[in-house]
Design a protein around this motif. Structure first.
Motif, PDB file in Angstrom:
ATOM      1  N   THR A 123      43.705 -33.680 -53.094  1.00 47.98           N
ATOM      2  CA  THR A 123      44.744 -33.075 -53.925  1.00 47.98           C
ATOM      3  C   THR A 123      45.683 -32.282 -53.036  1.00 47.98           C
ATOM      4  OG1 THR A 123      43.358 -31.156 -54.352  1.00 47.98           O
ATOM      5  CG2 THR A 123      43.307 -32.912 -55.994  1.00 47.98           C
ATOM      6  N   TYR A 124      46.881 -32.085 -53.557  1.00 53.60           N
ATOM      7  CA  TYR A 124      47.898 -31.333 -52.820  1.00 53.60           C
ATOM      8  C   TYR A 124      48.812 -30.694 -53.853  1.00 53.60           C
ATOM      9  CZ  TYR A 124      51.546 -30.361 -49.380  1.00 53.60           C
ATOM     10  OH  TYR A 124      52.472 -29.738 -48.562  1.00 53.60           O
ATOM     11  N   MET A 125      49.046 -29.432 -53.713  1.00 53.88           N
ATOM     12  CA  MET A 125      49.923 -28.710 -54.638  1.00 53.88           C
ATOM     13  C   MET A 125      49.427 -28.816 -56.076  1.00 53.88           C
ATOM     14  SD  MET A 125      52.285 -27.407 -52.661  1.00 53.88           S
ATOM     15  CE  MET A 125      53.557 -26.940 -53.800  1.00 53.88           C
ATOM     16  N   ALA A 126      48.140 -28.657 -56.276  1.00 56.58           N
ATOM     17  CA  ALA A 126      47.570 -28.776 -57.608  1.00 56.58           C
ATOM     18  C   ALA A 126      47.296 -27.398 -58.204  1.00 56.58           C
ATOM     19  CB  ALA A 126      46.273 -29.580 -57.552  1.00 56.58           C
ATOM     20  N   ASN A 127      47.527 -27.277 -59.484  1.00 58.01           N
ATOM     21  CA  ASN A 127      47.175 -26.073 -60.212  1.00 58.01           C
ATOM     22  C   ASN A 127      45.811 -26.331 -60.848  1.00 58.01           C
ATOM     23  OD1 ASN A 127      46.758 -24.068 -62.103  1.00 58.01           O
ATOM     24  ND2 ASN A 127      48.864 -24.068 -62.858  1.00 58.01           N
ATOM     25  N   PRO A 128      44.778 -25.617 -60.417  1.00 53.14           N
ATOM     26  CA  PRO A 128      43.439 -25.894 -60.952  1.00 53.14           C
ATOM     27  C   PRO A 128      43.332 -25.646 -62.461  1.00 53.14           C
ATOM     28  CG  PRO A 128      43.419 -23.893 -59.619  1.00 53.14           C
ATOM     29  CD  PRO A 128      44.779 -24.514 -59.471  1.00 53.14           C
ATOM     30  N   HIS A 129      44.275 -24.889 -63.023  1.00 55.69           N
ATOM     31  CA  HIS A 129      44.238 -24.594 -64.457  1.00 55.69           C
ATOM     32  C   HIS A 129      45.167 -25.502 -65.258  1.00 55.69           C
ATOM     33  CE1 HIS A 129      41.867 -21.147 -63.373  1.00 55.69           C
ATOM     34  NE2 HIS A 129      42.816 -20.752 -62.558  1.00 55.69           N
ATOM     35  N   GLY A 130      45.944 -26.308 -64.568  1.00 53.12           N
ATOM     36  CA  GLY A 130      46.892 -27.180 -65.249  1.00 53.12           C
ATOM     37  C   GLY A 130      46.409 -28.621 -65.284  1.00 53.12           C
ATOM     38  N   MET A 131      47.179 -29.457 -65.940  1.00 54.73           N
ATOM     39  CA  MET A 131      46.813 -30.862 -66.069  1.00 54.73           C
ATOM     40  C   MET A 131      47.513 -31.744 -65.040  1.00 54.73           C
ATOM     41  SD  MET A 131      46.613 -31.156 -70.202  1.00 54.73           S
ATOM     42  CE  MET A 131      45.873 -32.766 -70.229  1.00 54.73           C
TER      43      MET A 131
END
Length: 103
Positions: free
Chosen positions: A80-88
Motif C-alpha cells: 500500500t502507498y498513501m493509504a488511510n487505514p480508516h478510509g475505504m
C-alpha cells in the motif's frame, strides 16, 4: 564507498535509469549490497516534451547485471502507498523487490 544502498519507491523517478544504476554501482564497495523495493511507475512517461528511459522490470534486472550486479533475491509483492487505514480508498502497488551484490 558504501557497504549498502537502499532504494525504496525511488528508481522510477529517473529520467535515465542507466545513470541511477551506474551511480549506485559506483558508490558501493566491492561486495556491497543494493536493496530495492518499489513499483516501476516511470514519472515522466506521460509528460509532454520529456524524454526518459523507461524499462520493464526484466530490462531493469538485465541492466543491473550488465552494469555488474549479481541479483541475489528477486520477487514481487503488493504494497500500500498513501493509504488511510480508516478510509475505504487504498492504493496498492505491485512492487519489485531485490537484493543485488556488487561483483
Amino acid at each position: 564507498k558504501w557497504d549498502a544502498v537502499v532504494t525504496c519507491f525511488f528508481i522510477d523517478t529517473a529520467k535515465n535509469i542507466v545513470d541511477y544504476l551506474e551511480t549506485i554501482y559506483k558508490i558501493l564497495k566491492k561486495g556491497g549490497v543494493w536493496i530495492n523495493a518499489g513499483p516501476l511507475l516511470w514519472h515522466f512517461e506521460n509528460t509532454p516534451n520529456e524524454i526518459s528511459v523507461e524499462l520493464s522490470l526484466e530490462e531493469v534486472i538485465e541492466l543491473a547485471k550488465t552494469i555488474g550486479f549479481k541479483i541475489e533475491i528477486q520477487e514481487t509483492s503488493k504494497s500500500t502507498y498513501m493509504a488511510n487505514p480508516h478510509g475505504m480508498l487504498k492504493y496498492v502497488y505491485e512492487c519489485a523487490r531485490w537484493t543485488a551484490t556488487k561483483v
